[in-house]
Design a protein around this motif. Structure first.
Motif, PDB file in Angstrom:
ATOM      1  N   GLU A 124      -4.212  73.711  -7.731  1.00 44.87           N
ATOM      2  CA  GLU A 124      -3.495  72.468  -8.046  1.00 44.87           C
ATOM      3  C   GLU A 124      -2.223  72.772  -8.828  1.00 44.87           C
ATOM      4  OE1 GLU A 124      -4.024  68.218 -10.452  1.00 44.87           O
ATOM      5  OE2 GLU A 124      -5.656  69.695 -10.457  1.00 44.87           O
TER       6      GLU A 124
ATOM      7  N   MET B  16       1.515  71.769  -7.414  1.00 42.39           N
ATOM      8  CA  MET B  16       2.397  70.864  -8.149  1.00 42.39           C
ATOM      9  C   MET B  16       3.683  71.564  -8.560  1.00 42.39           C
ATOM     10  SD  MET B  16      -0.018  68.470 -10.567  1.00 42.39           S
ATOM     11  CE  MET B  16      -0.601  69.840 -11.551  1.00 42.39           C
TER      12      MET B  16
ATOM     13  N   ARG C 158       0.965  67.944 -14.554  1.00 44.55           N
ATOM     14  CA  ARG C 158       0.616  66.710 -13.830  1.00 44.55           C
ATOM     15  C   ARG C 158       1.570  65.571 -14.187  1.00 44.55           C
ATOM     16  NH1 ARG C 158      -5.849  67.420 -14.890  1.00 44.55           N
ATOM     17  NH2 ARG C 158      -6.380  68.439 -12.909  1.00 44.55           N
TER      18      ARG C 158
END
Length: 290
Positions: A140, A144, A184
């Motif tokens: 992840e 990203m 994030r």
């Protein structure tokens, strides 16, 4: 023959660019490729190489430091013998405080290297204690980060604003530290890059962009090759092979023993030259003051 007068004349103010969409697609592919290469380069620098160096320092760094320290001490004493001999040849008085000051100046670079090695050891110890991301979190993180790079990186978008550059800096720091939460947040902030609408000026811009991206791809590939040719990546094969680790340890032990023996010889030589009255040394080969 058909009557050509039946065809309507194309207005002179309309310019057709049949290859514009193809060119835009090529530029987008280049941007995607560049973003992937930039990710590969950053992963090499901030993750893979850091992990290799951490493993190397924890396994071999302490012994390497001791070997280099012993080498510095031996070379310093060797140089001390030379300086004392010069004084004796000129029948000049040997003033140890001045001699040590001269040696401190001459061996300043050696000391800097020792200090740098100690810093690396401390960094490796800290990194060794840090928590590691799970495989899914790591995937992840990379996904990203690649999107953020594709949207914000100045190599891909030369017109990036100062605010975008600052955001990218925060993203790079978060990526280096494995800070998934921060990445994030930044990932949610960035949007997709827009391509200019079709026009003569846009055609020129996209053509120039294709050339610029092609050159950049070449440069980034070269930088990746350079990283792979240098430390710490070039010790990757050692850290993946227990036999090579053992072999490197044996080599460092041999170097350490050699310079310790050499240090003892030069210490004895200095004592002999100074009449045995000033033969007290510390572990770095420096004269003790008391």
């Amino acid at each position: 023959m058909e009557d050509l007068n039946n065809y309507k004349e194309i207005p002179s103010n309309i310019i057709l660019f049949p290859d514009f969409q193809k060119l835009k697609d090529e530029v987008e592919k280049l941007r995607t490729e560049l973003s992937m290469l930039l990710l590969e380069r950053d992963e090499l620098q901030y993750v893979i190489c850091k992990n290799i160096e951490t493993a190397y320092m924890l396994e071999l760094g302490g012994l390497e430091y001791k070997a280099y320290k012993a080498q510095c001490a031996a070379l310093r004493l060797k140089r001390k013998v030379e300086l004392i001999q010069v004084k004796m040849n000129r029948q000049e008085k040997v003033i140890l405080s001045k001699l040590e000051a001269t040696l401190d100046a001459e061996f300043a670079e050696y000391q800097k290297k020792l200090d740098k090695q100690m810093e690396k050891m401390n960094e490796a110890l800290e990194r060794g204690k840090a928590e590691h991301l799970s495989e899914s979190d790591s995937k992840e993180l990379k996904k990203m980060y690649r999107k953020i790079v594709k949207v914000l990186h100045p190599d891909i978008h030369p017109q990036a604003t100062e605010a975008q550059m600052q955001l990218l800096d925060h993203a790079m720091e978060a990526y280096k530290n494995g800070d998934l939460a921060t990445l994030r947040v930044i990932h949610e902030m960035v949007g997709d890059h827009t391509v200019p609408e079709e026009s003569q000026d846009a055609m020129r811009q996209v053509t120039e962009e294709k050339e610029r991206l092609t050159d950049l791809l070449k440069n980034v590939r070269e930088s990746i090759d350079k990283i792979k040719s240098e430390y710490p990546y070039n010790v990757k094969d050692i850290m993946e092979n227990p036999e090579k680790i053992a072999q490197r340890k044996a080599e460092l032990e041999k170097i350490l023993a050699y310079y310790k023996e050499l240090t003892a010889i030069y210490k004895a030589k200095v004592e002999e030259m100074l009449g045995g009255n000033n033969g007290k040394f510390d572990e770095n080969g420096k004269q003790r003051t008391s």
